[in-house]
Write a protein that holds these residues in place. Structure first.
Motif, PDB file in Angstrom:
ATOM      1  N   SER A 141      38.329  45.839  40.069  1.00 23.18           N
ATOM      2  CA  SER A 141      38.972  47.042  39.534  1.00 23.18           C
ATOM      3  C   SER A 141      40.495  47.048  39.660  1.00 23.18           C
ATOM      4  O   SER A 141      41.143  48.043  39.303  1.00 23.18           O
ATOM      5  N   TYR A 142      41.056  45.961  40.151  1.00 26.66           N
ATOM      6  CA  TYR A 142      42.515  45.764  40.209  1.00 26.66           C
ATOM      7  C   TYR A 142      42.695  44.263  40.292  1.00 26.66           C
ATOM      8  O   TYR A 142      41.919  43.573  40.971  1.00 26.66           O
ATOM      9  N   PHE A 143      43.713  43.750  39.617  1.00 29.63           N
ATOM     10  CA  PHE A 143      43.988  42.312  39.742  1.00 29.63           C
ATOM     11  C   PHE A 143      45.486  42.067  39.709  1.00 29.63           C
ATOM     12  O   PHE A 143      46.186  42.551  38.808  1.00 29.63           O
ATOM     13  N   CYS A 144      45.955  41.340  40.700  1.00 33.00           N
ATOM     14  CA  CYS A 144      47.352  40.902  40.711  1.00 33.00           C
ATOM     15  C   CYS A 144      47.403  39.488  41.255  1.00 33.00           C
ATOM     16  O   CYS A 144      46.767  39.177  42.271  1.00 33.00           O
ATOM     17  N   GLN A 145      48.132  38.638  40.552  1.00 34.46           N
ATOM     18  CA  GLN A 145      48.320  37.274  41.028  1.00 34.46           C
ATOM     19  C   GLN A 145      49.806  36.946  41.091  1.00 34.46           C
ATOM     20  O   GLN A 145      50.555  37.240  40.166  1.00 34.46           O
ATOM     21  N   ILE A 146      50.205  36.350  42.210  1.00 39.21           N
ATOM     22  CA  ILE A 146      51.555  35.796  42.331  1.00 39.21           C
ATOM     23  C   ILE A 146      51.418  34.302  42.119  1.00 39.21           C
ATOM     24  O   ILE A 146      50.729  33.614  42.878  1.00 39.21           O
ATOM     25  N   SER A 147      52.060  33.792  41.081  1.00 35.91           N
ATOM     26  CA  SER A 147      51.893  32.375  40.772  1.00 35.91           C
ATOM     27  C   SER A 147      53.073  31.878  39.963  1.00 35.91           C
ATOM     28  O   SER A 147      53.643  32.615  39.166  1.00 35.91           O
ATOM     29  N   ASP A 148      53.415  30.607  40.149  1.00 40.75           N
ATOM     30  CA  ASP A 148      54.406  29.991  39.270  1.00 40.75           C
ATOM     31  C   ASP A 148      53.742  28.922  38.403  1.00 40.75           C
ATOM     32  O   ASP A 148      54.393  28.140  37.729  1.00 40.75           O
ATOM     33  N   SER A 149      52.398  28.912  38.420  1.00 40.16           N
ATOM     34  CA  SER A 149      51.653  27.990  37.580  1.00 40.16           C
ATOM     35  C   SER A 149      51.627  28.509  36.145  1.00 40.16           C
ATOM     36  O   SER A 149      51.744  29.712  35.904  1.00 40.16           O
ATOM     37  N   THR A 150      51.478  27.605  35.197  1.00 42.99           N
ATOM     38  CA  THR A 150      51.405  27.996  33.788  1.00 42.99           C
ATOM     39  C   THR A 150      50.030  27.644  33.230  1.00 42.99           C
ATOM     40  O   THR A 150      49.242  26.935  33.859  1.00 42.99           O
ATOM     41  N   THR A 151      49.759  28.126  32.020  1.00 43.51           N
ATOM     42  CA  THR A 151      48.448  27.890  31.411  1.00 43.51           C
ATOM     43  C   THR A 151      48.361  26.540  30.710  1.00 43.51           C
ATOM     44  O   THR A 151      47.315  26.192  30.168  1.00 43.51           O
ATOM     45  N   SER A 152      49.429  25.790  30.677  1.00 49.14           N
ATOM     46  CA  SER A 152      49.382  24.481  30.028  1.00 49.14           C
ATOM     47  C   SER A 152      48.418  23.554  30.755  1.00 49.14           C
ATOM     48  O   SER A 152      48.151  23.693  31.950  1.00 49.14           O
ATOM     49  N   TYR A 153      47.854  22.614  30.053  1.00 45.00           N
ATOM     50  CA  TYR A 153      46.911  21.628  30.595  1.00 45.00           C
ATOM     51  C   TYR A 153      45.660  22.291  31.180  1.00 45.00           C
ATOM     52  O   TYR A 153      45.014  21.733  32.063  1.00 45.00           O
ATOM     53  N   GLY A 154      45.309  23.470  30.686  1.00 42.47           N
ATOM     54  CA  GLY A 154      44.075  24.106  31.134  1.00 42.47           C
ATOM     55  C   GLY A 154      44.085  24.538  32.582  1.00 42.47           C
ATOM     56  O   GLY A 154      43.051  24.549  33.243  1.00 42.47           O
ATOM     57  N   SER A 155      45.250  24.913  33.091  1.00 37.53           N
ATOM     58  CA  SER A 155      45.362  25.288  34.506  1.00 37.53           C
ATOM     59  C   SER A 155      44.605  26.572  34.802  1.00 37.53           C
ATOM     60  O   SER A 155      44.903  27.625  34.245  1.00 37.53           O
ATOM     61  N   TYR A 156      43.597  26.510  35.677  1.00 36.92           N
ATOM     62  CA  TYR A 156      42.899  27.717  36.112  1.00 36.92           C
ATOM     63  C   TYR A 156      43.855  28.619  36.891  1.00 36.92           C
ATOM     64  O   TYR A 156      43.823  29.838  36.768  1.00 36.92           O
ATOM     65  N   SER A 157      44.708  28.006  37.712  1.00 40.70           N
ATOM     66  CA  SER A 157      45.606  28.787  38.559  1.00 40.70           C
ATOM     67  C   SER A 157      46.606  29.583  37.737  1.00 40.70           C
ATOM     68  O   SER A 157      47.101  30.611  38.175  1.00 40.70           O
ATOM     69  N   GLY A 158      46.913  29.100  36.556  1.00 40.64           N
ATOM     70  CA  GLY A 158      47.880  29.790  35.715  1.00 40.64           C
ATOM     71  C   GLY A 158      47.256  30.692  34.672  1.00 40.64           C
ATOM     72  O   GLY A 158      47.967  31.289  33.859  1.00 40.64           O
ATOM     73  N   ALA A 159      45.928  30.784  34.678  1.00 39.80           N
ATOM     74  CA  ALA A 159      45.253  31.597  33.662  1.00 39.80           C
ATOM     75  C   ALA A 159      45.697  33.047  33.779  1.00 39.80           C
ATOM     76  O   ALA A 159      45.660  33.637  34.853  1.00 39.80           O
ATOM     77  N   VAL A 160      46.111  33.619  32.647  1.00 40.46           N
ATOM     78  CA  VAL A 160      46.567  35.013  32.667  1.00 40.46           C
ATOM     79  C   VAL A 160      45.363  35.937  32.832  1.00 40.46           C
ATOM     80  O   VAL A 160      44.229  35.566  32.502  1.00 40.46           O
ATOM     81  N   PRO A 161      45.582  37.149  33.348  1.00 41.08           N
ATOM     82  CA  PRO A 161      44.455  38.043  33.628  1.00 41.08           C
ATOM     83  C   PRO A 161      43.526  38.289  32.452  1.00 41.08           C
ATOM     84  O   PRO A 161      42.312  38.376  32.623  1.00 41.08           O
ATOM     85  N   ASN A 162      44.068  38.392  31.229  1.00 41.31           N
ATOM     86  CA  ASN A 162      43.207  38.677  30.083  1.00 41.31           C
ATOM     87  C   ASN A 162      42.129  37.621  29.885  1.00 41.31           C
ATOM     88  O   ASN A 162      41.023  37.922  29.414  1.00 41.31           O
ATOM     89  N   GLU A 163      42.428  36.377  30.221  1.00 35.03           N
ATOM     90  CA  GLU A 163      41.432  35.317  30.094  1.00 35.03           C
ATOM     91  C   GLU A 163      40.217  35.606  30.967  1.00 35.03           C
ATOM     92  O   GLU A 163      39.085  35.239  30.633  1.00 35.03           O
ATOM     93  N   GLY A 201      48.924  32.744  44.917  1.00 32.87           N
ATOM     94  CA  GLY A 201      48.736  31.366  44.500  1.00 32.87           C
ATOM     95  C   GLY A 201      47.460  31.219  43.692  1.00 32.87           C
ATOM     96  O   GLY A 201      46.893  32.174  43.187  1.00 32.87           O
ATOM     97  N   GLY A 202      47.001  29.986  43.563  1.00 33.55           N
ATOM     98  CA  GLY A 202      45.802  29.716  42.770  1.00 33.55           C
ATOM     99  C   GLY A 202      44.762  28.975  43.586  1.00 33.55           C
ATOM    100  O   GLY A 202      44.539  29.281  44.751  1.00 33.55           O
ATOM    101  N   GLY A 203      44.141  27.997  42.953  1.00 35.57           N
ATOM    102  CA  GLY A 203      43.209  27.131  43.665  1.00 35.57           C
ATOM    103  C   GLY A 203      41.918  27.800  44.082  1.00 35.57           C
ATOM    104  O   GLY A 203      41.587  28.910  43.655  1.00 35.57           O
ATOM    105  N   ILE A 204      41.206  27.118  44.974  1.00 34.52           N
ATOM    106  CA  ILE A 204      39.864  27.535  45.357  1.00 34.52           C
ATOM    107  C   ILE A 204      39.840  28.869  46.088  1.00 34.52           C
ATOM    108  O   ILE A 204      38.854  29.605  45.998  1.00 34.52           O
ATOM    109  N   ALA A 205      40.916  29.213  46.785  1.00 34.80           N
ATOM    110  CA  ALA A 205      40.945  30.491  47.510  1.00 34.80           C
ATOM    111  C   ALA A 205      40.785  31.668  46.556  1.00 34.80           C
ATOM    112  O   ALA A 205      40.217  32.702  46.915  1.00 34.80           O
ATOM    113  N   GLY A 206      41.278  31.522  45.314  1.00 35.21           N
ATOM    114  CA  GLY A 206      41.123  32.574  44.322  1.00 35.21           C
ATOM    115  C   GLY A 206      39.927  32.352  43.417  1.00 35.21           C
ATOM    116  O   GLY A 206      39.186  33.281  43.091  1.00 35.21           O
TER     117      GLY A 206
END
Length: 325
Positions: free
Chosen positions: A269-291, A241-246
């Motif tokens: 040194s490793y990153f994986c996120q399970i999320s159904d959030s998108t990057t629209s509207y500046g969503s931090y939770s949906g930010a792709v790893p490259n960001e 997920g996203g939010g403050i926990a991440g």
């Protein structure tokens, strides 16, 4: 990887493309990360404890597949609530059809709804409240201060809740974590039910706010933990997920590097996120790893994965794969 049970064999046979293929790749990279002697942080957002993630996550803890956890106050307490009041939970499969009056009737019955699952307020919160208050009060009288998770560890390890257990305790991830004294950070704990209860005692003058360690102290603890444990390898970051926990724990690396000017700090040194959030509207939770590279959190070479799916489905599958089930 080593052992392959029937769940893993099924996944290997059928999960060949799209999110399913990413799930396999991310799981394989997680296994390699641990096998290489690196440590892993797992962050829990949403209502994963109410989703009974402990059925798989507790075994991840027991088998040393996770070394530190970041979670919301809700996930911290809801695993314990499920442990002591599971038989009183109610499922509402037709939750999408409920009217406002139906919702009010659930509230009148003391049932707090999380999607299709109602948490029984009386049995869950009140079975814990009396005992946790005593632990809070005893610490205060001794002039001691602890983090929110440390108080719950004391509660679980005291055995006082065993009289209420309504699930197999091996399915409680909090109990597994308490037995290992696993480090946890709980940003924003104050917005949880126990956080509200603690605040109410402070307002009534029965407790002092200083008895509970704060979010800033969690951050300073995490900075020290990362520095001591990352060596030159870095720590892995598995985000559900996203939010403050991440968002809270991942920024410890740029803080160490930029604000404390410890320029030898290794990136995650490793990153994986399970999320159904998108990057629209500046969503931090949906930010792709490259960001996250631009924020000084990840390196260009860090293994990076995003599984765009339902964490309540994906996380148990990934844990099963990592455990070889």
């Amino acid at each position: 990887m080593g052992n392959k049970g029937p769940v893993t064999e099924f996944m290997l046979a059928h999960y060949k493309h799209f999110n399913a293929a990413t799930l396999i790749d991310a799981s394989e990279a997680y296994v390699k990360h641990i096998s290489d002697g690196k440590k892993m942080l797992v962050s829990l957002a949403g209502a994963m404890s109410t989703a009974e993630l402990g059925r798989s996550f507790a075994e991840m803890i027991r088998q040393d597949k996770v070394q530190i956890i970041s979670c919301t106050g809700a996930n911290l307490e809801e695993d314990v609530m499920n442990l002591v009041a599971h038989n009183h939970y109610e499922r509402v499969p037709n939750y999408r059809d409920l009217t406002p009056e139906d919702e009010w009737n659930l509230q009148e019955r003391g049932l707090n709804r999380v999607t299709d699952t109602c948490i029984p307020e009386e049995e869950a919160f009140r079975r814990i409240q009396e005992h946790i208050f005593q632990i809070w009060k005893e610490a205060e009288e001794k002039g001691e201060r602890y983090f929110p998770h440390e108080f719950l560890y004391k509660l679980l390890l005291s055995g006082v809740l065993e009289q209420y257990y309504e699930i197999d305790p091996k399915n409680s991830w909090m109990l597994a974590a308490a037995k290992k004294n696993l480090p946890i950070v709980v940003p924003g704990w104050e917005d949880s039910t126990l956080g509200n209860i603690f605040a109410s005692y402070c307002i009534k003058g029965e407790l002092k706010t200083s008895t509970m360690k704060s979010g800033i102290e969690y951050m300073t603890f995490l900075a020290d933990w990362y520095t001591e444990n990352a060596t030159d390898l870095g720590i892995g970051f598995y985000q559900i997920g996203g939010g403050i926990a991440g968002d809270f724990p991942i920024c410890v690396v740029p803080m160490l590097y930029q604000d404390l000017e410890r320029t030898d700090t290794p990136f995650w040194s490793y990153f994986c996120q399970i999320s159904d959030s998108t990057t629209s509207y500046g969503s931090y939770s949906g930010a792709v790893p490259n960001e996250k590279i631009t924020w000084g959190k990840l390196d260009t070479k860090s293994p990076k994965f995003i599984v765009e799916s339902d964490a309540s489905i994906v996380a148990p599958l990934m844990f099963a794969y990592i455990l070889g089930w």
